[in-house]
Design an enzyme around this catalytic site. Sequence first.
Site, mmCIF file in Angstrom:
data_model
loop_
_atom_site.group_PDB
_atom_site.id
_atom_site.type_symbol
_atom_site.label_atom_id
_atom_site.label_comp_id
_atom_site.label_asym_id
_atom_site.label_seq_id
_atom_site.Cartn_x
_atom_site.Cartn_y
_atom_site.Cartn_z
ATOM 1 N N HIS A 125 -4.721 2.174 7.420
ATOM 2 C CA HIS A 125 -3.335 2.653 7.475
ATOM 3 C C HIS A 125 -3.101 3.736 6.410
ATOM 4 C CE1 HIS A 125 1.179 1.708 7.802
ATOM 5 N NE2 HIS A 125 1.097 2.485 6.736
ATOM 6 N N GLU A 126 -3.579 3.479 5.182
ATOM 7 C CA GLU A 126 -3.330 4.436 4.094
ATOM 8 C C GLU A 126 -4.160 5.705 4.252
ATOM 9 O OE1 GLU A 126 -0.748 3.874 2.507
ATOM 10 O OE2 GLU A 126 -0.584 1.735 2.935
ATOM 11 N N GLN B 52 3.472 9.914 0.475
ATOM 12 C CA GLN B 52 4.742 9.188 0.660
ATOM 13 C C GLN B 52 5.707 9.408 -0.505
ATOM 14 O OE1 GLN B 52 2.530 5.404 1.928
ATOM 15 N NE2 GLN B 52 4.471 5.244 3.014
ATOM 16 N N CYS C 5 5.564 0.082 7.358
ATOM 17 C CA CYS C 5 5.272 1.225 6.491
ATOM 18 C C CYS C 5 6.510 1.510 5.647
ATOM 19 C CB CYS C 5 4.940 2.445 7.354
ATOM 20 S SG CYS C 5 4.539 3.910 6.398
ATOM 21 N N LEU C 6 6.302 1.773 4.364
ATOM 22 C CA LEU C 6 7.439 2.039 3.478
ATOM 23 C C LEU C 6 8.201 3.305 3.886
ATOM 24 C CD1 LEU C 6 5.924 1.098 -0.010
ATOM 25 C CD2 LEU C 6 7.493 -0.239 1.410
ATOM 26 N N GLY D 218 0.839 -1.200 0.000
ATOM 27 C CA GLY D 218 0.000 0.000 0.000
ATOM 28 C C GLY D 218 0.869 1.241 0.000
ATOM 29 N N HIS E 57 -2.520 8.049 6.483
ATOM 30 C CA HIS E 57 -1.460 8.834 5.828
ATOM 31 C C HIS E 57 -2.025 10.130 5.236
ATOM 32 C CE1 HIS E 57 2.303 6.619 5.887
ATOM 33 N NE2 HIS E 57 1.737 5.501 5.475
HETATM 34 NI NI NI Z 1 2.458 3.539 5.533
#
Ligand code: NI
Length: 172
Positions: A137-138, A52, A95-96, A47, A141
């Site tokens: 989660h997304e 990001q 998380c990336l 995701g 963000h």
């Molecule tokens: Ni994330």
Amino acid sequence: MSVKPIILLPDEKILRQVSKPVKQVDTATRSIFDDMLETMYAAPGIGLAAIQIGVAQRLVVLDLSKTGETPKPMFLANPSIVWSSPEESDYEEGCLSIPDFYEMVQRPKEVKVQFQDRNGEAHEIHAAGLLATCLQHEIDHLNGVLFIDHISRLKRARVIKKFQKADKLGRL
Ligand code: NI
């Protein structure tokens, strides 16, 4: 399509921004979606939110298909949670933007999410399991919220410090 650099902790100046609604899902939006998907696959991750890669628009891409399966990319513009189940579940999240850090997070087990797809068409989905977790989660963000905000203050302070230190040592 191109792979973009992923914004990492400790860059909270960008990661904490509240993303703006997308007025019209158009060619420019689809181009951002494509860059996001390619960046997510390259990472690899399941995701990614537009912020990001430094784009403060309410856009999310997901692909929960397993290795070896046909990819099933999902493109969500302006996703919003319209219902959350009272029951919660635990999932070990990562998380990336916070590489190599995983922690258990408790969130509603099921959610209903309204969004527009990459053609601007409106949808509502009822998600459970991993999809429910990823969507929450997304969407966090898009509101400048990171999954570490859902863990203990001590653990959060520790991970932020670790990334600040790595940044000073020139990791970035
Ligand atoms: Ni994330």
